[in-house]
Design an enzyme around this catalytic site. Structure first.
Site, PDB file in Angstrom:
ATOM      1  N   GLY A  46       0.835  -1.196   0.000  1.00  0.00           N
ATOM      2  CA  GLY A  46       0.000   0.000   0.000  1.00  0.00           C
ATOM      3  C   GLY A  46       0.863   1.237   0.000  1.00  0.00           C
ATOM      4  CD  GLN A  51       3.538   5.717   2.930  1.00  0.00           C
ATOM      5  OE1 GLN A  51       2.558   5.221   2.380  1.00  0.00           O
ATOM      6  NE2 GLN A  51       4.523   4.986   3.415  1.00  0.00           N
ATOM      7  CB  CYS A  92       5.663   1.980   7.550  1.00  0.00           C
ATOM      8  SG  CYS A  92       5.154   3.511   6.739  1.00  0.00           S
ATOM      9  CG  LEU A  93       6.750   1.006   1.460  1.00  0.00           C
ATOM     10  CD1 LEU A  93       6.011   1.348   0.171  1.00  0.00           C
ATOM     11  CD2 LEU A  93       7.874   0.007   1.198  1.00  0.00           C
ATOM     12  CG  HIS A 134      -0.152   1.184   7.592  1.00  0.00           C
ATOM     13  ND1 HIS A 134       0.852   0.712   8.421  1.00  0.00           N
ATOM     14  CD2 HIS A 134       0.485   1.948   6.645  1.00  0.00           C
ATOM     15  CE1 HIS A 134       2.024   1.175   7.998  1.00  0.00           C
ATOM     16  NE2 HIS A 134       1.833   1.922   6.928  1.00  0.00           N
ATOM     17  CD  GLU A 135      -1.137   2.437   3.109  1.00  0.00           C
ATOM     18  OE1 GLU A 135      -0.602   3.557   3.226  1.00  0.00           O
ATOM     19  OE2 GLU A 135      -0.484   1.379   3.047  1.00  0.00           O
ATOM     20  CG  HIS A 138       0.753   6.698   5.977  1.00  0.00           C
ATOM     21  ND1 HIS A 138       1.904   7.124   6.601  1.00  0.00           N
ATOM     22  CD2 HIS A 138       0.979   5.404   5.635  1.00  0.00           C
ATOM     23  CE1 HIS A 138       2.786   6.117   6.642  1.00  0.00           C
ATOM     24  NE2 HIS A 138       2.241   5.059   6.069  1.00  0.00           N
TER      25      HIS A 138
END
Ligand code: GNR
Ligand code: NI
Length: 168
Positions: A46, A51, A92-93, A134-135, A138
């Site tokens: 995702g 991000q 997480c990226l 999670h997204e 963000h």
């Protein structure tokens, strides 16, 4: 098509609140395709616009094994969440190299629009439910490390700051 740069924790821009998408135009569809390319290249399951330093309410997700089931969520809203929670080991990226257990509702119902402005709803469980929460975090300026103890947060922060200095 372009692979975009992913912001890394503790970059303060990860804590900006994203604004609703208002225009479903060609610019939005280019951003969706660049975000998808960035997610697949990473690789990740995702990616939130936050991000890549775009503070608009837009998420791409692909939780399929074959990596050919892109899901686009514009202006996502959580309509409801299950009472029962589950712990999942999240990564997480924007927090490379760290995986920690986070507890969240097991299932969520989400309303969103696709990249053409068409509204839809999904009932999500498993990895899709984790990823959606999670997204959406963000987009609200929240990174998963904020669910951890302050000691863990400060360890992660200093390790990532140190690795930034080593690369420079
Ligand atoms: O690629 C990702 N994997 C992942 C694993 C467990 C829980 C959440 C995620 S999302 C993450 C990509 C990412 O950072 N999205 O914001
Ligand atoms: Ni993330």
């Amino acid at each position: 098509m372009a692979v975009l740069t992913i912001l890394r924790y503790p970059d303060p821009r990860l804590h900006q609140l994203a604004k609703p998408v208002e225009k479903f135009d060609e610019r939005l569809r280019t951003l969706v395709s660049d975000m998808a390319e960035t997610m697949y290249a990473a690789p990740g399951v995702g990616l939130a616009a936050t991000q890549v330093d775009v503070h608009e309410r837009l998420i791409v997700i692909d939780v399929s094994d074959t990596k050919d089931k892109l899901q686009v969520f514009v202006n996502p809203e959580i309509l409801g969440a299950s009472d029962d929670a589950k712990v999942y080991e999240e990564g997480c990226l924007s927090v490379p190299g760290f995986y920690e257990e986070v507890e969240r509702p097991d299932r969520v119902r989400v309303r969103a629009c696709d990249e053409h402005g068409k509204a839809f709803e999904v009932d999500a469980d498993g990895l899709l439910a984790v990823c959606l929460q999670h997204e959406i975090d963000h987009l609200n300026g929240r990174v998963f490390v904020q669910y951890l103890s302050r000691l863990k947060q400060s360890r992660i922060r200093s390790k990532l700051l140190k690795s930034e200095r080593e690369v420079a």
